[in-house]
Design a protein around this motif. Structure first.
Motif, PDB file in Angstrom:
ATOM      1  N   GLY A   1      45.289  90.936 -33.939  1.00  0.00           N
ATOM      2  CA  GLY A   1      46.509  91.058 -34.723  1.00  0.00           C
ATOM      3  C   GLY A   1      46.910  92.493 -34.965  1.00  0.00           C
ATOM      4  O   GLY A   1      48.091  92.831 -34.896  1.00  0.00           O
ATOM      5  N   THR A   2      45.918  93.312 -35.256  1.00  0.00           N
ATOM      6  CA  THR A   2      46.237  94.710 -35.567  1.00  0.00           C
ATOM      7  C   THR A   2      46.731  95.457 -34.327  1.00  0.00           C
ATOM      8  O   THR A   2      47.608  96.328 -34.419  1.00  0.00           O
ATOM      9  N   GLY A   3      46.169  95.130 -33.184  1.00  0.00           N
ATOM     10  CA  GLY A   3      46.600  95.804 -31.954  1.00  0.00           C
ATOM     11  C   GLY A   3      48.055  95.496 -31.624  1.00  0.00           C
ATOM     12  O   GLY A   3      48.794  96.371 -31.149  1.00  0.00           O
ATOM     13  N   ALA A   4      48.456  94.259 -31.883  1.00  0.00           N
ATOM     14  CA  ALA A   4      49.849  93.909 -31.630  1.00  0.00           C
ATOM     15  C   ALA A   4      50.777  94.779 -32.467  1.00  0.00           C
ATOM     16  O   ALA A   4      51.846  95.221 -32.012  1.00  0.00           O
ATOM     17  N   ILE A   5      50.357  95.032 -33.710  1.00  0.00           N
ATOM     18  CA  ILE A   5      51.179  95.900 -34.568  1.00  0.00           C
ATOM     19  C   ILE A   5      51.121  97.338 -34.056  1.00  0.00           C
ATOM     20  O   ILE A   5      52.145  98.025 -33.927  1.00  0.00           O
ATOM     21  N   SER A   6      49.895  97.794 -33.766  1.00  0.00           N
ATOM     22  CA  SER A   6      49.711  99.190 -33.368  1.00  0.00           C
ATOM     23  C   SER A   6      50.466  99.528 -32.085  1.00  0.00           C
ATOM     24  O   SER A   6      50.898 100.677 -31.897  1.00  0.00           O
ATOM     25  N   TRP A   7      50.605  98.569 -31.205  1.00  0.00           N
ATOM     26  CA  TRP A   7      51.305  98.850 -29.942  1.00  0.00           C
ATOM     27  C   TRP A   7      52.804  98.587 -30.044  1.00  0.00           C
ATOM     28  O   TRP A   7      53.585  99.202 -29.325  1.00  0.00           O
ATOM     29  N   SER A   8      53.200  97.690 -30.919  1.00  0.00           N
ATOM     30  CA  SER A   8      54.633  97.393 -31.006  1.00  0.00           C
ATOM     31  C   SER A   8      55.387  98.453 -31.799  1.00  0.00           C
ATOM     32  O   SER A   8      56.573  98.679 -31.557  1.00  0.00           O
TER      33      SER A   8
ATOM     34  N   ILE B   1      52.849 111.440 -26.072  1.00  0.00           N
ATOM     35  CA  ILE B   1      52.124 112.049 -27.209  1.00  0.00           C
ATOM     36  C   ILE B   1      52.536 111.370 -28.523  1.00  0.00           C
ATOM     37  O   ILE B   1      51.691 110.966 -29.336  1.00  0.00           O
ATOM     38  N   GLY B   2      53.841 111.252 -28.703  1.00  0.00           N
ATOM     39  CA  GLY B   2      54.319 110.633 -29.961  1.00  0.00           C
ATOM     40  C   GLY B   2      53.853 109.195 -30.100  1.00  0.00           C
ATOM     41  O   GLY B   2      53.429 108.760 -31.194  1.00  0.00           O
ATOM     42  N   GLY B   3      53.939 108.458 -29.014  1.00  0.00           N
ATOM     43  CA  GLY B   3      53.493 107.058 -29.094  1.00  0.00           C
ATOM     44  C   GLY B   3      52.030 106.957 -29.444  1.00  0.00           C
ATOM     45  O   GLY B   3      51.615 106.076 -30.220  1.00  0.00           O
ATOM     46  N   THR B   4      51.225 107.857 -28.884  1.00  0.00           N
ATOM     47  CA  THR B   4      49.786 107.831 -29.171  1.00  0.00           C
ATOM     48  C   THR B   4      49.508 108.134 -30.643  1.00  0.00           C
ATOM     49  O   THR B   4      48.692 107.470 -31.296  1.00  0.00           O
ATOM     50  N   LEU B   5      50.188 109.162 -31.146  1.00  0.00           N
ATOM     51  CA  LEU B   5      49.991 109.498 -32.568  1.00  0.00           C
ATOM     52  C   LEU B   5      50.419 108.331 -33.469  1.00  0.00           C
ATOM     53  O   LEU B   5      49.720 107.993 -34.436  1.00  0.00           O
ATOM     54  N   VAL B   6      51.556 107.748 -33.125  1.00  0.00           N
ATOM     55  CA  VAL B   6      52.010 106.599 -33.924  1.00  0.00           C
ATOM     56  C   VAL B   6      51.014 105.455 -33.816  1.00  0.00           C
ATOM     57  O   VAL B   6      50.696 104.764 -34.800  1.00  0.00           O
ATOM     58  N   PHE B   7      50.481 105.250 -32.609  1.00  0.00           N
ATOM     59  CA  PHE B   7      49.497 104.173 -32.410  1.00  0.00           C
ATOM     60  C   PHE B   7      48.291 104.354 -33.333  1.00  0.00           C
ATOM     61  O   PHE B   7      47.882 103.426 -34.041  1.00  0.00           O
ATOM     62  N   TRP B   8      47.726 105.563 -33.322  1.00  0.00           N
ATOM     63  CA  TRP B   8      46.524 105.785 -34.145  1.00  0.00           C
ATOM     64  C   TRP B   8      46.860 105.707 -35.644  1.00  0.00           C
ATOM     65  O   TRP B   8      46.074 105.197 -36.431  1.00  0.00           O
ATOM     66  N   LEU B   9      48.044 106.201 -36.001  1.00  0.00           N
ATOM     67  CA  LEU B   9      48.438 106.147 -37.411  1.00  0.00           C
ATOM     68  C   LEU B   9      48.598 104.690 -37.884  1.00  0.00           C
ATOM     69  O   LEU B   9      48.056 104.287 -38.934  1.00  0.00           O
ATOM     70  N   VAL B  10      49.307 103.916 -37.082  1.00  0.00           N
ATOM     71  CA  VAL B  10      49.545 102.526 -37.475  1.00  0.00           C
ATOM     72  C   VAL B  10      48.242 101.728 -37.457  1.00  0.00           C
ATOM     73  O   VAL B  10      47.994 100.885 -38.326  1.00  0.00           O
ATOM     74  N   ARG B  11      47.407 102.036 -36.495  1.00  0.00           N
ATOM     75  CA  ARG B  11      46.116 101.341 -36.434  1.00  0.00           C
ATOM     76  C   ARG B  11      45.303 101.617 -37.704  1.00  0.00           C
ATOM     77  O   ARG B  11      44.691 100.704 -38.273  1.00  0.00           O
ATOM     78  N   SER B  12      45.311 102.857 -38.133  1.00  0.00           N
ATOM     79  CA  SER B  12      44.584 103.204 -39.367  1.00  0.00           C
ATOM     80  C   SER B  12      45.191 102.477 -40.572  1.00  0.00           C
ATOM     81  O   SER B  12      44.472 101.985 -41.452  1.00  0.00           O
ATOM     82  N   ILE B  13      46.510 102.445 -40.576  1.00  0.00           N
ATOM     83  CA  ILE B  13      47.173 101.776 -41.702  1.00  0.00           C
ATOM     84  C   ILE B  13      46.836 100.281 -41.711  1.00  0.00           C
ATOM     85  O   ILE B  13      46.608  99.681 -42.775  1.00  0.00           O
TER      86      ILE B  13
END
Lengths: 168, 274
Positions: free
Chosen positions: A72-79, A105-117
């Motif tokens: 579930g979290t990955g779906a959020i982190s990637w979307s 670069i931006g997508g990766t940073l957003v991915f890690w940020l959202v994953r942490s959240i």
């Protein structure tokens, strides 16, 4: 081969490669490279139809199956990077290789940020180190730029022209 | 599809995915994180409802208690009013008794029982008096003293109450004498406010306003108690004077009386009985 099936196969190959990058005998930072990122930022940069946005959810759920403790979290982190890319591509006209690099670069940073959240309220171990995130962003940006460069070369068309010349 | 629609749909999916992930993670207490979230979400309103229910219960209880308190307060107010009335009655009785006792200070020393006048039947010349419980045993013909002098005698006893025959009753009679004991007579009731003094010699040295006291000759009333004061003296040619007298103790206003213990009449110090 139909486009959908081809995409499915390519995504599966990408995730399998990602899995191999996390092998213990692979390079230390190899797993930091997010191979599926071009599937997320590519469609808006290639001005494909909006329905390609939902591919990010499929990639995310597949990511959860292979790499995350919960689904579930990955779906959020990637979307979320996908949505950001669609919004960004709608206002920024730049589509060249450096744009892919920056989006990667931006997508990766957003991915890690959202994953942490997403992990934070679940009390799951989150945060990779800043070095890991930086390496991940850089490598993924380069990877996205490389993908665009290959796409820009249009090797299939060149191969068809080469075959045509030889046949003459 | 606009960007806004896309965002809202994505947001909905993100929430669902996060909830789905929370349902898979076990918390420290063994339950899933989703269950703990639901508990955290539901606890405040449930607690609020519980407290509201308690507050409502307390309110209802308080309302009932206040009603009971108001009722009790009304009852106590009524009781206080009753006690106040009784107190006023007792004070009046006490005052009358004290006045009666004050008026009896000049009388011979006697023992008796105080009683309160409950009812007056002046047409028949009867009084109904009530004694306190535990007093002396009252018998028939017990003399009764009122404010200033003799009122009459007991003719019927009913427990703690007794009927008193007033001196003014038509059939009543009492042996009287002057203070010096020279002249004696019989005071009879007339049914009116006055007494008629019978059997007094034409030569008796009497004057209007002279006080008559009991002589004791009738065997009922002890001697020495004031009875009446002469109001008129007439000589009509008969063998006796026609004398009228007003009772010293007015039965129409008497409130407290003394029932004299006849067998224990003591002699007043410094005063001779006639």
């Amino acid at each position: 081969m139909k486009l959908g099936l081809k995409t499915l196969v390519l995504v599966a190959v990408t995730l399998a490669a990602q899995r191999l990058f996390g092998h213990p005998q692979a390079l230390p930072y190899a797993a930091a490279l997010l191979l599926p990122m071009p599937w997320v930022i590519g469609p808006p940069l290639l001005d494909l139809e909006r329905r390609w946005y939902w591919l990010a959810f499929g990639v995310g759920l597949s990511w959860d199956l292979l790499f995350e403790p919960v689904i579930g979290t990955g779906a959020i982190s990637w979307s979320v990077p996908a949505l950001c890319a669609w919004f960004g591509a709608s206002v920024i006209a730049e589509r060249r290789t450096r744009a892919w690099f920056v989006y990667g670069i931006g997508g990766t940073l957003v991915f890690w940020l959202v994953r942490s959240i997403c992990f934070f309220p679940l009390d799951l171990p989150v945060a990779p180190t800043w070095a890991w995130i930086g390496a991940s962003a850089l490598l993924t940006g380069i990877w996205c730029a490389a993908v665009h460069a290959v796409l820009a070369l249009d090797l299939a068309a060149r191969w068809r022209r080469h075959r045509a010349r030889r046949l003459r | 599809m606009t960007h806004r629609t896309l965002f809202y749909r994505s947001l909905l999916l993100w929430i669902l995915f996060e909830l789905f992930a929370a349902a898979q993670v076990q918390g420290p207490s063994g339950t899933t994180v989703l269950a703990s979230w639901a508990r955290a979400l539901l606890t405040p309103p449930v607690t609020l409802i519980e407290r509201l229910a308690h507050a409502t219960g307390d309110l209802v209880t308080g309302f009932g208690d206040s009603r009971a308190l108001a009722s009790e307060n009304r009852r106590l107010t009524d009781q206080a009013a009753t006690l106040k009335s009784e107190n006023a009655t007792l004070r009046t009785d006490l005052q009358a008794t004290l006045q009666a006792a004050e008026s009896l200070r000049s009388l011979p020393v006697f023992t008796g029982t105080p009683a309160r006048c409950l009812y007056r039947d002046l047409g028949r010349g009867l009084l109904l008096v009530s004694m306190d419980a535990g007093g002396l045993t009252i018998g028939h013909d017990t003399p009764v003293l009122g404010e200033g002098g003799v009122i009459g005698r007991v003719i019927r006893v009913e427990g703690q109450t007794c009927w008193v025959e007033s001196l003014t009753r038509a059939a009543a009679a009492i042996a009287v004498t002057t203070l010096d004991g020279v002249t004696q007579g019989l005071a009879e009731g007339t049914g009116g406010p006055e007494l008629q003094i019978q059997f007094v010699s034409l030569r008796a040295p009497l004057t209007v306003g002279q006080e008559l006291v009991t002589s004791g000759a009738d065997g009922i009333y002890p001697p020495g108690f004031p009875v009446a004061r002469i109001s008129s003296i007439l000589e009509r040619g008969g063998p006796f004077l026609e004398i009228k007298a007003h009772p010293v103790a007015n039965p129409t206003t008497v409130q407290s009386v003394w029932l004299i213990d006849d067998g224990r009449i003591a002699k007043a110090p410094g005063r001779e009985s006639p």
